[in-house]
Enzyme design. Structure first.
Site: not given
Ligand code: NAD
Length: 432
Positions: A263, A266
């Protein structure tokens, strides 16, 4: 109420499991069929404290299920969360292709009014862009609401952060959608969690601003830590004293090897890119990014100063994940540090309680050991990279006796310098 969560990563999985725990009927969707198969078999794809129990319990109660069938999930759901990844592109702006693909699938399968919610961290204007995209892609004209509901959870404490948030931010100009979201979040409402209702754009910017501010605190204290090293005083004294000022607060004033994870790197880049897009400067955020880059680069020279020429030296690394209580290796400082150590000819042995498999995917040259004591055996130096709690109470006399030379680079300031020196270690921390 039925909801669908698209994207079953850290955010999607926690969101799905927590809403199911609130009594909502949840379908989690992902395009990664292996992930869905593992989840359906009750196997967690990530390490997050308490998550497995929550998922298992709610799957057994029938309120939580996993599928690759987006059509069925969208058709059944009133609220659809987009929780797919938004990784950075080479210019620092986030890649929205996953969000677009998910939104297209939602548009294709809509069969009535839906609330479409971005949980992913997305650039300002994405909500309005998705509204147009979905309109264009719909097969028949059906009404829908767009809400920005940024997620503030911290990996390693994600369930607690979701269940007891400091605030819930809902950005939308669609009253019906907001009413449905309030209903969905009712358990938090009853617990008096503050709700902040904003425009779509303000909610989108809030997420970037929050992460950039936290990253600023980290870069700030790292800069002060480096100054402390030159002055010859302890940054912890300074951090504690400034943190007692309630206007400053004590959190995120811990010096170290620079921020990492999926996070902060990015989102700071993305905020700078948003500012450029709107013709504005981002001088503070640019400096935060640059200070962090330098801090990360400064760690191996620090270790080299302690050990001397690294060629042929064995370095034991304790902690690999970007922070404790997670197996997430995305942008982990350990990757830069270990890669540079290897480049300079060191032999690296490592131990982490949960992220060694993930680490081996990116750092296959490292020898991974079963525990801390095995990792330090015959090492020329020990480097703490992640501050796991279990590293705080190690038998340091035993560690000293197992090492070839008792030298510690404590990049998380886990131990007291005076205690370590008394035990016979040559010890360096960050800013002490
Ligand atoms: P991640 O990469 O762990 O998970 C994303 C998932 O989405 C993957 O499993 C992928 O296969 C799936 N995916 C991609 N395209 C898809 C589609 N078209 N249909 C269905 N599934 C699909 O990501 P994350 O860490 O959970 O982060 C997700 C979002 O949340 C990002 O924008 C991130 O910036 C934000 N975020 C993350 C955190 C954190 O701590 N990880 C905290 C707050 C916000």
């Amino acid at each position: 109420m039925h909801i669908a969560v698209i994207g079953t990563g850290y955010v999607g999985l926690v969101t799905g499991a927590c809403f199911a725990e609130f009594g909502v009927d949840v379908t989690c969707v992902d395009i990664d069929s292996k992930k869905i198969a593992r989840l359906s078999a009750g196997e967690m794809p990530i390490y997050e404290p308490g998550l497995e129990q929550l998922v298992t319990k709610n799957m057994q109660s029938g309120r939580l299920r996993f599928t690759t069938d987006i059509k069925q999930a969208v058709e059944q759901a009133l609220v659809i969360f987009l929780a797919v990844g938004t990784p950075p592109q080479t210019d620092g702006s986030p890649d929205l292709s996953f969000v677009e693909a998910a939104a297209r699938s939602v548009a294709e399968h809509m069969n009535g009014y839906k609330v479409i919610v971005t949980k992913s961290t997305v650039p300002i204007g994405t909500g309005e862009y998705l509204r147009k995209l979905i309109r264009e892609e719909q097969k028949s004209r059906l009404n829908f609401g767009i809400v920005s509901n940024p997620e503030f959870l911290r990996e390693g404490a994600a369930i607690n952060d979701f269940m007891r948030p400091d605030r819930v931010v809902l950005g939308s100009r669609d009253e019906e959608a907001i009413a449905i979201m309030r209903d969905l979040y009712r358990p938090l409402y009853l617990m008096e969690a503050p709700f902040v209702l904003t425009s779509l754009e303000a909610a989108e910017l809030t997420k970037y601003a929050a992460n950039a501010f936290l990253a600023t605190k980290i870069s700030f204290i790292n800069e002060i830590a480096n100054l402390c090293e030159s002055i010859g005083c302890d940054v912890h004294d300074v951090a504690r004293a400034i943190g007692m000022d309630r206007r400053i607060g004590s959190k995120f004033l811990h010096p170290g090897p620079g921020f990492g994870g999926s996070c902060f790197p990015k989102d700071t880049q993305a905020l700078a890119s948003v500012a450029r897009e709107f013709g504005r400067d981002s001088m503070i955020v640019d400096a935060v990014i640059e200070v962090n880059r330098r801090q990360r680069q400064a760690m191996v020279p620090k270790i080299e100063k302690l050990v001397g020429d690294l060629r042929g030296k064995t370095v034991a690394i304790l902690g690999l994940a970007f922070k404790p209580e997670t197996n997430d290796m995305r942008e982990a400082p350990a990757i830069d540090i270990i890669s540079e150590l290897l480049k300079r000819g060191a032999i690296v042995r490592a131990y982490d309680p949960v992220s060694m498999k993930e680490s081996a995917d990116v750092l296959p040259e490292v020898t991974y050991l079963d525990d801390e004591y095995e990792a330090v055996t015959n090492a020329d130096a020990l480097v703490f990279v992640t501050e796991w709690n279990q590293f705080r109470a190690l038998d340091m006399s035993r560690i000293r006796d197992l090492m070839k030379t008792p030298k510690i680079a404590d990049l998380r300031n886990i131990y007291e310098p005076a205690d370590m020196r008394e035990l016979g270690f040559e010890y360096i921390g960050v800013g002490r």
